[in-house]
Scaffold this motif. Sequence first.
Motif, PDB file in Angstrom:
ATOM      1  N   HIS A  33     -12.495   3.557 -11.659  1.00  0.00           N
ATOM      2  CA  HIS A  33     -11.947   4.310 -10.622  1.00  0.00           C
ATOM      3  C   HIS A  33     -10.697   4.484 -11.201  1.00  0.00           C
ATOM      4  CE1 HIS A  33     -15.583   5.118  -8.606  1.00  0.00           C
ATOM      5  NE2 HIS A  33     -15.823   3.812  -8.264  1.00  0.00           N
ATOM      6  N   PRO A  34     -10.413   5.890 -11.127  1.00  0.00           N
ATOM      7  CA  PRO A  34      -8.810   5.558 -11.621  1.00  0.00           C
ATOM      8  C   PRO A  34      -7.572   5.630 -10.210  1.00  0.00           C
ATOM      9  CG  PRO A  34      -9.856   8.504 -11.420  1.00  0.00           C
ATOM     10  CD  PRO A  34     -11.370   7.125 -11.491  1.00  0.00           C
ATOM     11  N   PRO A  35      -7.088   4.637 -10.995  1.00  0.00           N
ATOM     12  CA  PRO A  35      -5.852   4.420  -9.346  1.00  0.00           C
ATOM     13  C   PRO A  35      -5.074   5.749  -9.057  1.00  0.00           C
ATOM     14  CG  PRO A  35      -5.223   3.289 -11.057  1.00  0.00           C
ATOM     15  CD  PRO A  35      -6.821   3.945 -11.840  1.00  0.00           C
ATOM     16  N   VAL A  36      -4.542   5.432  -7.968  1.00  0.00           N
ATOM     17  CA  VAL A  36      -3.934   5.852  -7.135  1.00  0.00           C
ATOM     18  C   VAL A  36      -2.918   6.438  -8.029  1.00  0.00           C
ATOM     19  CG1 VAL A  36      -3.859   5.889  -4.812  1.00  0.00           C
ATOM     20  CG2 VAL A  36      -2.451   4.374  -5.741  1.00  0.00           C
ATOM     21  N   TRP A  37      -1.937   5.540  -8.792  1.00  0.00           N
ATOM     22  CA  TRP A  37      -1.319   5.996 -10.373  1.00  0.00           C
ATOM     23  C   TRP A  37      -1.431   6.893 -11.560  1.00  0.00           C
ATOM     24  CZ3 TRP A  37      -1.751   1.478  -8.769  1.00  0.00           C
ATOM     25  CH2 TRP A  37      -2.562   0.254 -10.228  1.00  0.00           C
ATOM     26  N   GLY A  38      -2.708   7.463 -11.285  1.00  0.00           N
ATOM     27  CA  GLY A  38      -2.780   8.460 -12.521  1.00  0.00           C
ATOM     28  C   GLY A  38      -4.567   7.033 -13.490  1.00  0.00           C
ATOM     29  N   ASP A  39      -4.617   7.636 -14.158  1.00  0.00           N
ATOM     30  CA  ASP A  39      -5.885   7.115 -15.318  1.00  0.00           C
ATOM     31  C   ASP A  39      -5.593   6.163 -15.866  1.00  0.00           C
ATOM     32  OD1 ASP A  39      -8.418   6.802 -15.724  1.00  0.00           O
ATOM     33  OD2 ASP A  39      -7.972   8.440 -17.253  1.00  0.00           O
ATOM     34  N   ASP A  40      -5.659   5.231 -16.621  1.00  0.00           N
ATOM     35  CA  ASP A  40      -4.541   4.945 -16.968  1.00  0.00           C
ATOM     36  C   ASP A  40      -6.042   3.478 -17.841  1.00  0.00           C
ATOM     37  OD1 ASP A  40      -3.376   2.369 -17.393  1.00  0.00           O
ATOM     38  OD2 ASP A  40      -2.519   1.932 -15.707  1.00  0.00           O
ATOM     39  N   LEU A  59       1.526  -1.282   0.312  1.00  0.00           N
ATOM     40  CA  LEU A  59       0.074  -0.239   0.080  1.00  0.00           C
ATOM     41  C   LEU A  59       0.807   1.567  -0.043  1.00  0.00           C
ATOM     42  CD1 LEU A  59      -2.737   0.730  -0.171  1.00  0.00           C
ATOM     43  CD2 LEU A  59      -2.477   1.139   2.213  1.00  0.00           C
ATOM     44  N   PRO A  60       2.409   1.684   0.436  1.00  0.00           N
ATOM     45  CA  PRO A  60       2.708   2.439   0.626  1.00  0.00           C
ATOM     46  C   PRO A  60       3.575   3.112  -0.461  1.00  0.00           C
ATOM     47  CG  PRO A  60       3.385   1.385   2.586  1.00  0.00           C
ATOM     48  CD  PRO A  60       2.510   0.518   1.410  1.00  0.00           C
ATOM     49  N   SER A  61       3.126   2.418  -1.545  1.00  0.00           N
ATOM     50  CA  SER A  61       4.079   2.192  -2.699  1.00  0.00           C
ATOM     51  C   SER A  61       3.476   2.230  -3.722  1.00  0.00           C
ATOM     52  CB  SER A  61       5.372   1.667  -3.035  1.00  0.00           C
ATOM     53  OG  SER A  61       5.874   1.791  -4.510  1.00  0.00           O
ATOM     54  N   GLU A  62       3.379   3.518  -4.935  1.00  0.00           N
ATOM     55  CA  GLU A  62       1.979   3.805  -5.888  1.00  0.00           C
ATOM     56  C   GLU A  62       3.003   2.525  -6.808  1.00  0.00           C
ATOM     57  OE1 GLU A  62       2.164   7.096  -7.433  1.00  0.00           O
ATOM     58  OE2 GLU A  62       0.356   8.330  -5.094  1.00  0.00           O
ATOM     59  N   THR A  63       4.731   2.880  -6.966  1.00  0.00           N
ATOM     60  CA  THR A  63       4.855   1.395  -8.085  1.00  0.00           C
ATOM     61  C   THR A  63       4.485   0.193  -7.611  1.00  0.00           C
ATOM     62  OG1 THR A  63       6.858   2.923  -7.963  1.00  0.00           O
ATOM     63  CG2 THR A  63       7.302   1.223  -9.911  1.00  0.00           C
ATOM     64  N   ALA A  64       4.791  -0.269  -6.586  1.00  0.00           N
ATOM     65  CA  ALA A  64       4.060  -1.473  -6.044  1.00  0.00           C
ATOM     66  C   ALA A  64       2.613  -2.312  -6.154  1.00  0.00           C
ATOM     67  CB  ALA A  64       4.961  -2.204  -4.959  1.00  0.00           C
ATOM     68  N   LEU A 113      -5.706  -2.481  -7.087  1.00  0.00           N
ATOM     69  CA  LEU A 113      -6.047  -1.580  -6.618  1.00  0.00           C
ATOM     70  C   LEU A 113      -6.720  -0.976  -5.334  1.00  0.00           C
ATOM     71  CD1 LEU A 113      -8.224  -2.055 -10.199  1.00  0.00           C
ATOM     72  CD2 LEU A 113      -6.664  -0.494  -9.113  1.00  0.00           C
ATOM     73  N   ASN A 114      -6.461  -1.251  -4.629  1.00  0.00           N
ATOM     74  CA  ASN A 114      -6.743  -1.801  -2.945  1.00  0.00           C
ATOM     75  C   ASN A 114      -7.447  -1.594  -2.353  1.00  0.00           C
ATOM     76  OD1 ASN A 114      -6.796  -0.201  -0.819  1.00  0.00           O
ATOM     77  ND2 ASN A 114      -6.725   1.460  -1.461  1.00  0.00           N
ATOM     78  N   GLY A 115      -7.833  -3.348  -2.944  1.00  0.00           N
ATOM     79  CA  GLY A 115      -9.751  -3.851  -2.970  1.00  0.00           C
ATOM     80  C   GLY A 115      -9.338  -5.500  -2.518  1.00  0.00           C
ATOM     81  N   THR A 116      -8.569  -5.257  -1.597  1.00  0.00           N
ATOM     82  CA  THR A 116      -8.702  -6.536  -0.458  1.00  0.00           C
ATOM     83  C   THR A 116      -9.312  -7.477   0.222  1.00  0.00           C
ATOM     84  OG1 THR A 116      -7.890  -5.132   1.272  1.00  0.00           O
ATOM     85  CG2 THR A 116      -6.347  -6.447   0.182  1.00  0.00           C
ATOM     86  N   ASP A 117     -10.954  -6.627   0.078  1.00  0.00           N
ATOM     87  CA  ASP A 117     -11.887  -6.532  -0.005  1.00  0.00           C
ATOM     88  C   ASP A 117     -12.882  -7.667  -0.672  1.00  0.00           C
ATOM     89  OD1 ASP A 117     -11.935  -5.518   2.868  1.00  0.00           O
ATOM     90  OD2 ASP A 117     -13.138  -4.294   3.039  1.00  0.00           O
ATOM     91  N   SER A 142       0.534  -0.768  -7.861  1.00  0.00           N
ATOM     92  CA  SER A 142       0.525  -0.654 -10.038  1.00  0.00           C
ATOM     93  C   SER A 142       1.338  -1.651 -10.292  1.00  0.00           C
ATOM     94  CB  SER A 142       1.118   0.603 -10.384  1.00  0.00           C
ATOM     95  OG  SER A 142       2.475   0.221 -10.955  1.00  0.00           O
ATOM     96  N   ILE A 143       2.399  -2.307 -10.102  1.00  0.00           N
ATOM     97  CA  ILE A 143       2.934  -3.492 -10.203  1.00  0.00           C
ATOM     98  C   ILE A 143       2.437  -4.992 -10.292  1.00  0.00           C
ATOM     99  CG2 ILE A 143       4.894  -5.166  -9.738  1.00  0.00           C
ATOM    100  CD1 ILE A 143       6.800  -3.505  -9.658  1.00  0.00           C
TER     101      ILE A 143
END
Lengths: 106, 163, 641
Positions: free
Chosen positions: C424-431, C292-297, C343-347, C299-300
């Motif tokens: 919804h656009p993810p944290v690293w921007g629209d994709d 979660l703390p890293s956008e790179t991780a 995409l930050n949706g563990t649930d 997005s990977i």
Amino acid sequence: MIPLEHYLYLSGMLFTLGLCGVMMRRNVILVLMSVEIMLNAANVALVAFNKHLVVAGGTPEPHGQVFVFFTIAVAAAEAAVALVIAMALFRRLDTVNVDDVANLRW
Amino acid sequence: MEGLLFYVFGGLAILATLLTISAKNPVYSAIFMVISFGATAGIFVLLDAYLIATVEVLVYAGAIMVLFLFVIMLINLRSGEQEGLRWSPLVIVAAGTFLVLLGRAVGDLGGAVTSKPNDLVGSPGLLAESLFTRYVVPFEAVSMLLLAAILGTVVLSRRKEQA
Amino acid sequence: MFDFGPWHILFLPLVSAALILFGLHRSKAVSAGLAIGVVWVGFAICAFKLLPQVMENGAGWFAHDAVTWMRAGDITFSYGTLVDGLSTIMMLVVLGVGGLIHIYAVGYMKGDPGFARFFGCLSLFMFSMLGIVLADNFFQIFIHWELVGVSSYLLIGFYYKKPSASAAGNKAFLTNRVGDFGFMIGILMLFYATGTANFREMAAVVNQGGFLDTVRFQVGGAHGWTMTNEHFLWVAGALTLMGVMGKSAQFPLHVWLPDAMEGPTPVSALIHAATMVAAGVFLLARIFFIYLPSETAMSIVAHLGMFTAFFAATIATTQFDIKRILAFSTLSQLGYMVMAIGLNGTDVAMYHLTTHAFFKALLFLGAGSVIHAVHTNDIREMGALFKKLPITSTVFLIGTLALCGVPPLSGFWSKDGILHLTQHPPVWGDDVFIRWLPTITAVLTSYYMFRLVFLTFFGKPRYHGHPHESSPSMWAPMVVLCVFAIISGPVLFTQEVIDGFRSVTRPLGAGDFEHIHGDAHTILHSLLIFGVGAGAAFAAFSRRWVDPEVVKRALGPVHRLFDNRWYIDDFYAWIVEHVQQNFARLCDLFDRVVVIGILVNGSAWTTRAVGALAARYQSGQVRTYALLFVAGVAALLALNL
């Protein structure tokens, strides 16, 4: 009063004579006898040293003589086994000449 | 007196040993060896080692000598094979060097041992006490060694067909 | 009365495996009974003891118990059980679906000479899997990660006399080893950075203020290259993700899963669809605090899942082996779950894992039932089985609809929940890929599943022999799973229930689950996706309005790409054949010349030469030796004087 050195000279001479016996006799029994003489020569040195042993408390300690005691026991055991080997050698190869027994090599 | 006895016993021991290693007949060798051991026992007495002197006579002059004689008798060497010392210059040089070096080693002690000799050292009680207290483990180990020697002797002396 | 707890759930299967493999395998009935019994006992403990506690206390509740395994200096390795919402829901899935598949296997494996061995291996697998679920630290999870690999290997290669089966077992094991290598390095890096392997302690360290900005490495002064803990964690996270790639069969380590279908069908259903392959998703949910703390991780993770989902779906459209189609479908669905986590949706990922376990296990069991009836895996040799296998066909169809996300079946709620997330656009921007590719994948899913359904159950009969419906021990578990595949929407998994099933290591700022609303817009959207995919399949494989061969030719190279699985297996084969083989030859040469030639034989030769030289001076004359001996002593004496 005989100094310690004289006993040690005697011991050395007896030892060298035993050594000569080992090197110059071909009869296995004589070789064994010479070995016994060498052991005995060492005993002389041990007992002589014991006589001059310095101990801290003043009470004499027979360390050297204990050693000689053990040496005699070991020598007796060694002589018994070695003589039996000599007999076995004679029975198998019909010789007591150590030069004839040169199988211990590659 | 002590000095005289030392030279007598010492000379006897050396002479008897010389004859032992040079005698052609092994039986003579055995007898000279006993004389040598007897003289050594005398030396031990001079050194106040009475018990050791007794053991020397009993074991060497008694038991071992009889053993040697028995084996000589059993093997019954033919006279043609009897021979004395086989001289070889190399051996003489080696033994001579060895003796000289040994003598020098003793000489180098240079009276390092200056203490007065201790007359009480040879008492059998002292020896026995030492043997059964401090040296009791080696003492037992030697008894095991003797047992092993007995077994080894018995095994080795069995004839092939009995094995 | 015993106080049953997580330890019993964990170790009863191990006891069962040991008893079966070491003694009870003589009796088939006892072995099967024992294996099934321990699973259901575990399920009962979980459902009647742990579940009420989770439900009562809500998210954040946990029960932790650990024993010290060994100490090395300051490092303590422990072995424990961590019961929280996440592990409880995972245990219920593993034990519930697993229990049903155990029962199914009684009918499926009937008459097999390895019947008892099969149940022993299943018990071993249950133990290994539950160890992952209950693990409280990284080292324990790694041990069980490997144990799961071993039991998977044993079960894929169950028909070990068949060369393809044992080859598939080897492939699965070796591919997983590649992933586990990265996984282990990742674990060690995390352990090094945080000083602990325990999940809760590690999460606490990571969430500490300032930890992420602390510099871990600095090379070359103030203007040099620095690495903060945040960077360090994403490198470690990416390596840990390799373990997930191996176990959850994500691209590019997915190659083993389709081949793993060589194993008995219950194994495919249990291990390679419902539980083991979900372990990677479970792990990601457990250690989400690293990503979660890293956008790179993040997005990977998301792109990895997205690509795997699309990639596997394209391949599934060209296959003809019924189990392989389902295997590629599993890959695709796992890709969805991994993407949801990114995409930050563990649930929602865990929710989809649960519903997927129901309907995919159901589909596999249905496929097993079909294979049992017609004795082939090839859907070209099936057709018109609906009348012959009414129960199987009905539940298979329901499972298919659930997988395609048709409301109000379970798949609609979970899968469209994930699709909803992609809008919804993810944290690293629209994709743009994240926005559209999953939806296209969903269309493909409907297409390949209905292609499978039409070719298998409808149309003209192309099978041989006389297929008949399978025994009740086989169809009863399918019916139960079917019921769950229908009702595990908002009826069974209400908002509160899903909120309760969270990991205690859940990081701050993690996205909350929100049930998609069953409004007309969402339903229409979902039905449109379904309609396009299923309609295409209907047109091509049922009505033959479009000849598939014509489409195939029209697509040309694209079809060949899909049909050959994007040439990934060929690429690996090429690497093994050329790169690895040549490297091995080089090593072999080095071994032959330097190691064997110079070192081993050389030293032996030297020894022998020296010995031969020395032997010439050996007379065997004792007296000569004595003379030399005296000379030696004399020399020593002379040296010392």
